[in-house]
Design a protein around this motif. Structure first.
Motif, PDB file in Angstrom:
ATOM      1  N   PHE A 104     -81.202  -8.049  62.517  1.00 23.07           N
ATOM      2  CA  PHE A 104     -81.263  -7.793  61.011  1.00 23.07           C
ATOM      3  C   PHE A 104     -80.863  -9.383  60.424  1.00 23.07           C
ATOM      4  O   PHE A 104     -81.208  -9.431  59.193  1.00 23.07           O
ATOM      5  N   GLY A 105     -80.483 -10.303  60.878  1.00 19.07           N
ATOM      6  CA  GLY A 105     -80.265 -11.621  60.413  1.00 19.07           C
ATOM      7  C   GLY A 105     -78.948 -11.606  59.644  1.00 19.07           C
ATOM      8  O   GLY A 105     -78.436 -12.630  59.065  1.00 19.07           O
ATOM      9  N   VAL A 153     -74.936  -6.038  55.494  1.00 20.14           N
ATOM     10  CA  VAL A 153     -76.042  -4.996  55.270  1.00 20.14           C
ATOM     11  C   VAL A 153     -75.295  -3.814  54.469  1.00 20.14           C
ATOM     12  O   VAL A 153     -76.231  -3.322  53.471  1.00 20.14           O
ATOM     13  N   THR A 154     -74.186  -3.631  54.669  1.00 16.26           N
ATOM     14  CA  THR A 154     -73.426  -2.457  53.876  1.00 16.26           C
ATOM     15  C   THR A 154     -73.332  -3.058  52.344  1.00 16.26           C
ATOM     16  O   THR A 154     -73.434  -2.231  51.313  1.00 16.26           O
ATOM     17  N   ALA A 182     -86.077 -11.167  59.664  1.00 13.65           N
ATOM     18  CA  ALA A 182     -85.658 -11.783  60.569  1.00 13.65           C
ATOM     19  C   ALA A 182     -86.560 -12.312  61.632  1.00 13.65           C
ATOM     20  O   ALA A 182     -86.437 -13.077  62.510  1.00 13.65           O
ATOM     21  N   THR A 183     -87.738 -11.607  61.827  1.00 11.15           N
ATOM     22  CA  THR A 183     -88.589 -11.885  63.093  1.00 11.15           C
ATOM     23  C   THR A 183     -89.987 -12.536  62.471  1.00 11.15           C
ATOM     24  O   THR A 183     -90.460 -13.110  63.302  1.00 11.15           O
ATOM     25  N   GLY A 184     -90.354 -12.025  61.428  1.00  8.36           N
ATOM     26  CA  GLY A 184     -91.670 -12.478  60.985  1.00  8.36           C
ATOM     27  C   GLY A 184     -92.727 -11.862  61.772  1.00  8.36           C
ATOM     28  O   GLY A 184     -93.831 -12.271  61.855  1.00  8.36           O
ATOM     29  N   ALA A 221     -87.262  -3.819  55.875  1.00 10.61           N
ATOM     30  CA  ALA A 221     -87.340  -5.271  55.160  1.00 10.61           C
ATOM     31  C   ALA A 221     -86.591  -6.396  56.022  1.00 10.61           C
ATOM     32  O   ALA A 221     -87.244  -7.409  56.322  1.00 10.61           O
ATOM     33  N   LEU A 222     -85.186  -6.265  56.314  1.00  7.83           N
ATOM     34  CA  LEU A 222     -84.670  -7.052  56.929  1.00  7.83           C
ATOM     35  C   LEU A 222     -84.835  -7.508  58.494  1.00  7.83           C
ATOM     36  O   LEU A 222     -85.034  -8.543  58.582  1.00  7.83           O
TER      37      LEU A 222
END
Length: 323
Positions: A19-20, A26-27, A60-62, A55-56
């Motif tokens: 998730f980057g 994230v929290t 992070a990956t595209g 979305a995350l």
């Protein structure tokens, strides 16, 4: 056996790779974005926390939307992934960008940044570095020719300003790829701010930019081909060492949030691309004070810049990466 449906049950390192961001960040996003996302009106609607994770994962990956949705921890259709990316990116852009992407204005803050630049690069009175980077996009349906950049592919030309810690202090992703850097800079809010301060008598705050920018009393650029042994040549050398910080910033932003990297073009309209870029910049800024670290690999283009030691800040042997 861990709960396969709960991403927070993943090991910390694996969670950050997916998730980057780490679990604490994230929290933080859950707490600050959930109140602004559309509420679930029906029982089958994807929960708001899951929308943020979707979305995350894309940032992070595209990866393609279908591939993101088919991952076992997210399990969503391509259409849902598309809506999540748009909703979350716009929410981050509207509600978190003003909190996390701020150009330094107070004397105390600027003095701290100047001291950091002086310590790392031995260049006095520098508050930020500026550069533009291209984000590859699919050819838009309207004004397609304006998005063809000088390298021959379609892109948004994104202006980024960062400090010595790689924190992005200003970002403007709203110009097509054919726009040159100086044109983006000329009407920018940061330029208007620096000009007004200069008109009031402030003479000790400068940005560093490359030859794509005009020389101004508040923006220092390079001399053209000076002898390396004369003062202008030594100035150029210090300028390049210091300005390499913005190259590192661009590199880290694209490597951690690989949707910006260009391996796959962003297949969205330019306005949506702008929201995605801003969202990634906010997440980039969240990671730095939290101490989130990632393995950053060199990009394809070989650009000789100065690499700084992560522990003491001193200049090391050249590393090869590009913004």
């Amino acid at each position: 056996m861990r709960d396969m449906s709960d991403p927070f049950a993943l090991p910390d390192r694996r969670f950050s790779e997916l998730f980057g961001l780490n679990k604490d960040l994230v929290t933080y996003l859950f707490n600050n974005l959930v109140p602004h996302l559309e509420q679930e009106q029906r029982q089958t609607r994807v929960p708001r926390e899951t929308r943020i994770l979707i979305a995350l994962r894309f940032f992070a990956t595209g990866n393609y939307q279908r591939g993101v949705g088919e991952e076992f921890i997210l399990s969503s259709s391509q259409q849902v992934v598309s809506r999540c990316i748009e909703e979350v990116a716009q929410c981050v852009s509207n509600h978190l960008e003003p909190l996390w992407v701020k150009f330094p204005t107070g004397n105390e803050t600027r003095n701290q940044v100047k001291a950091s630049f002086m310590e790392k690069a031995d260049f006095p009175d520098i508050t930020d570095c500026i550069d533009c980077t291209h984000i590859a996009v699919l050819a838009p349906s309207e004004e397609e020719h304006n998005y063809v950049n000088r390298k021959g592919f379609h892109s948004n030309n994104v202006q980024i300003i960062c400090d010595s810690d790689l924190q992005i202090t200003n970002i403007n992703p709203r110009y097509p790829g054919s726009t040159n850097d100086a044109f983006i800079w000329r009407p920018s809010q940061v330029r208007r701010l620096l000009k007004s301060e200069y008109d009031r008598g402030e003479r000790s705050n400068w940005l560093l930019g490359d030859s794509g920018y005009p020389l101004e009393p508040w923006l220092m650029t390079l001399h053209e081909n000076p002898d390396p042994e004369i003062p202008e040549g030594r100035y150029n050398r210090s300028h390049k060492i210091t300005r390499s910080i913005i190259e590192r910033c661009n590199n880290r932003l694209k490597q951690v949030f690989r949707c910006l990297l260009g391996e796959r073009k962003l297949r969205y309209n330019p306005q949506k691309v702008g929201h995605i870029v801003i969202a990634c910049a906010v997440h980039h800024n969240l990671c730095i004070p939290a101490g989130v670290e990632f393995e950053i690999e060199p990009l394809a283009d070989n650009v000789n810049v100065i690499h700084f030691c992560r522990y003491c800040g001193c200049a090391m042997k050249p590393a090869y990466f590009t913004g």
